[in-house]
Enzyme design. Sequence first.
Site, PDB file in Angstrom:
ATOM      1  CD  GLU A 178     -24.427   7.191   6.139  1.00  0.00           C
ATOM      2  OE1 GLU A 178     -24.318   6.961   4.926  1.00  0.00           O
ATOM      3  OE2 GLU A 178     -25.232   6.585   6.880  1.00  0.00           O
ATOM      4  CG  ASP A 198     -28.196   1.084   0.571  1.00  0.00           C
ATOM      5  OD1 ASP A 198     -29.410   1.245   0.666  1.00  0.00           O
ATOM      6  OD2 ASP A 198     -27.575   0.195   1.196  1.00  0.00           O
ATOM      7  CE1 TYR A 262     -46.460  -0.894   2.991  1.00  0.00           C
ATOM      8  CE2 TYR A 262     -47.395  -2.972   2.304  1.00  0.00           C
ATOM      9  CZ  TYR A 262     -47.406  -1.883   3.133  1.00  0.00           C
ATOM     10  OH  TYR A 262     -48.331  -1.770   4.137  1.00  0.00           O
ATOM     11  CG  LEU A 269     -41.240   7.626   0.945  1.00  0.00           C
ATOM     12  CD1 LEU A 269     -42.168   6.421   0.949  1.00  0.00           C
ATOM     13  CD2 LEU A 269     -41.788   8.733   0.083  1.00  0.00           C
ATOM     14  CG  HIS A 270     -35.949   4.598   2.295  1.00  0.00           C
ATOM     15  ND1 HIS A 270     -36.638   4.336   3.463  1.00  0.00           N
ATOM     16  CD2 HIS A 270     -35.601   3.388   1.788  1.00  0.00           C
ATOM     17  CE1 HIS A 270     -36.698   3.035   3.650  1.00  0.00           C
ATOM     18  NE2 HIS A 270     -36.081   2.429   2.647  1.00  0.00           N
ATOM     19  CG  HIS A 272     -34.387   1.007  -2.313  1.00  0.00           C
ATOM     20  ND1 HIS A 272     -33.548   0.330  -1.465  1.00  0.00           N
ATOM     21  CD2 HIS A 272     -35.536   1.202  -1.622  1.00  0.00           C
ATOM     22  CE1 HIS A 272     -34.167   0.113  -0.308  1.00  0.00           C
ATOM     23  NE2 HIS A 272     -35.379   0.637  -0.382  1.00  0.00           N
TER      24      HIS A 272
HETATM   25  P1  M7G Z   1     -35.486  -0.621   3.441  1.00  0.00           P
HETATM   26  O1  M7G Z   1     -36.353  -0.838   2.265  1.00  0.00           O
HETATM   27  O2  M7G Z   1     -36.104   0.138   4.590  1.00  0.00           O
HETATM   28  O3  M7G Z   1     -34.999  -1.965   4.063  1.00  0.00           O
HETATM   29  O4  M7G Z   1     -34.206   0.125   2.911  1.00  0.00           O
HETATM   30  P2  M7G Z   1     -33.944  -3.090   3.688  1.00  0.00           P
HETATM   31  O5  M7G Z   1     -32.720  -2.784   4.525  1.00  0.00           O
HETATM   32  O6  M7G Z   1     -34.615  -4.331   4.203  1.00  0.00           O
HETATM   33  O7  M7G Z   1     -33.723  -3.062   2.236  1.00  0.00           O
HETATM   34  C1  M7G Z   1     -33.290   0.775   3.725  1.00  0.00           C
HETATM   35  C2  M7G Z   1     -32.015   0.948   2.938  1.00  0.00           C
HETATM   36  O8  M7G Z   1     -31.134   1.769   3.685  1.00  0.00           O
HETATM   37  C3  M7G Z   1     -31.303  -0.390   2.713  1.00  0.00           C
HETATM   38  O9  M7G Z   1     -30.969  -0.506   1.338  1.00  0.00           O
HETATM   39  C4  M7G Z   1     -30.086  -0.306   3.625  1.00  0.00           C
HETATM   40  O10 M7G Z   1     -28.955  -0.975   3.092  1.00  0.00           O
HETATM   41  C5  M7G Z   1     -29.842   1.180   3.743  1.00  0.00           C
HETATM   42  N1  M7G Z   1     -29.248   1.583   5.038  1.00  0.00           N
HETATM   43  C6  M7G Z   1     -29.567   1.091   6.251  1.00  0.00           C
HETATM   44  N2  M7G Z   1     -28.854   1.745   7.200  1.00  0.00           N
HETATM   45  C7  M7G Z   1     -28.953   1.478   8.629  1.00  0.00           C
HETATM   46  C8  M7G Z   1     -28.058   2.674   6.577  1.00  0.00           C
HETATM   47  C9  M7G Z   1     -27.127   3.644   7.045  1.00  0.00           C
HETATM   48  O11 M7G Z   1     -26.843   3.801   8.237  1.00  0.00           O
HETATM   49  N3  M7G Z   1     -26.549   4.429   6.081  1.00  0.00           N
HETATM   50  C10 M7G Z   1     -26.834   4.266   4.748  1.00  0.00           C
HETATM   51  N4  M7G Z   1     -26.214   5.066   3.894  1.00  0.00           N
HETATM   52  N5  M7G Z   1     -27.711   3.345   4.286  1.00  0.00           N
HETATM   53  C11 M7G Z   1     -28.321   2.557   5.193  1.00  0.00           C
END
Ligand code: M7G
Length: 330
Positions: A178, A198, A262, A269-270, A272
């Site tokens: 990416e 995302d 959470y 850590l990320h 949104h």
């Molecule tokens: P999270 O809060 O860990 O979990 O967020 P959630 O998926 O239950 O919301 C992770 C975020 O990363 C989510 O919004 C996913 O859509 C996004 N995401 C997950 N993956 C595996 C990827 C990826 O491979 N590439 C990108 N760009 N985003 C991803």
Amino acid sequence: MADTTTKREPDGVGPDDLTLKVKRAKTDSENGGGEVGEESETNVLSGFQTSAVLSDSAREKNIFIRGKLADQDAVVILEKTPIREDSLAEIFSGSRLKLEMKNDIYSTYRLQPPTHLNEVKTTVVCPATEKHIKKYQRQESFLVEETGEDYQAITLPYIQKQSFSVQWVHNILEKKAEADRIVFEDPDQKVGFVLLPDFKWDQKQVDDLYLIAIVHQRNIKSLRDLTSEHLPLLQNIFQKGKETILQRFNLPASKLRVYLHYQPSYYHLHIHFTKLGYEAPGCGVERAHLLADVIQNLQADPQYYKTRTLYFPLRADDGLLSKFKEAGRL
Ligand code: M7G
């Protein structure tokens, strides 16, 4: 600090590597990182064997399917995307139209737009683990109350053993995957981060804008690990994330919902960044914590997230829910 991308427009920004017209990925690492290569007409999904529909929504126009892809367990998500205002002229002039019924001043049609305006956003997880399948399966959920002690005694040991791999996150940070989608990067190892779309966002319209900021530091699992020590990191992400989104997508901070989950699914850590008004999955009060609140809470109490009771939903068959039940906490 470096801005690593060229100027992009929100309209059709960057390649969508998961459209049905599959673009071949040139894999450059054994861990599944890859760069989107030249387009190929090869449809990698032609041999997909559906075994079950995990969930679907007529309103959201999506379907989550479990199946086999070349003998491996896979999850495929198909989703119809919004109709863009700037494509209307072409839809009206370039479509085939079939009358279904006419009655007085009312008529309904079946309209077949040009193929490029009729794409289905497609996400593939392959090989998918049992945990992925559970994540996408529609299920009843229960609200859990987690004290700081519960986190240490129940949650932390569980997530250390059971959580999703964050290989995809490391691939992004190391530019193994990416890299061409990165919107902004601050490479500082302490307060730096990568901001990119995302994978839920196809970048065709800003109405459902969804970016994530992934921190360079690798030892912060979630909200629970944050202390006032991390304020410079959080403030940096908040500030530069908002500035970048204003410049690139013309959305001011007053149009953004910036938050942490959470529990998250991925324990690196990320943050949104979504457009206010877009009901992104997981933006409800039981899971989303506004970054602005997180910053203020840590300013008021450096140990806030170590000591507070936090509430979050868990799905019926989540192993963590069983652990809370075993501990008599539910
Ligand atoms: P999270 O809060 O860990 O979990 O967020 P959630 O998926 O239950 O919301 C992770 C975020 O990363 C989510 O919004 C996913 O859509 C996004 N995401 C997950 N993956 C595996 C990827 C990826 O491979 N590439 C990108 N760009 N985003 C991803």
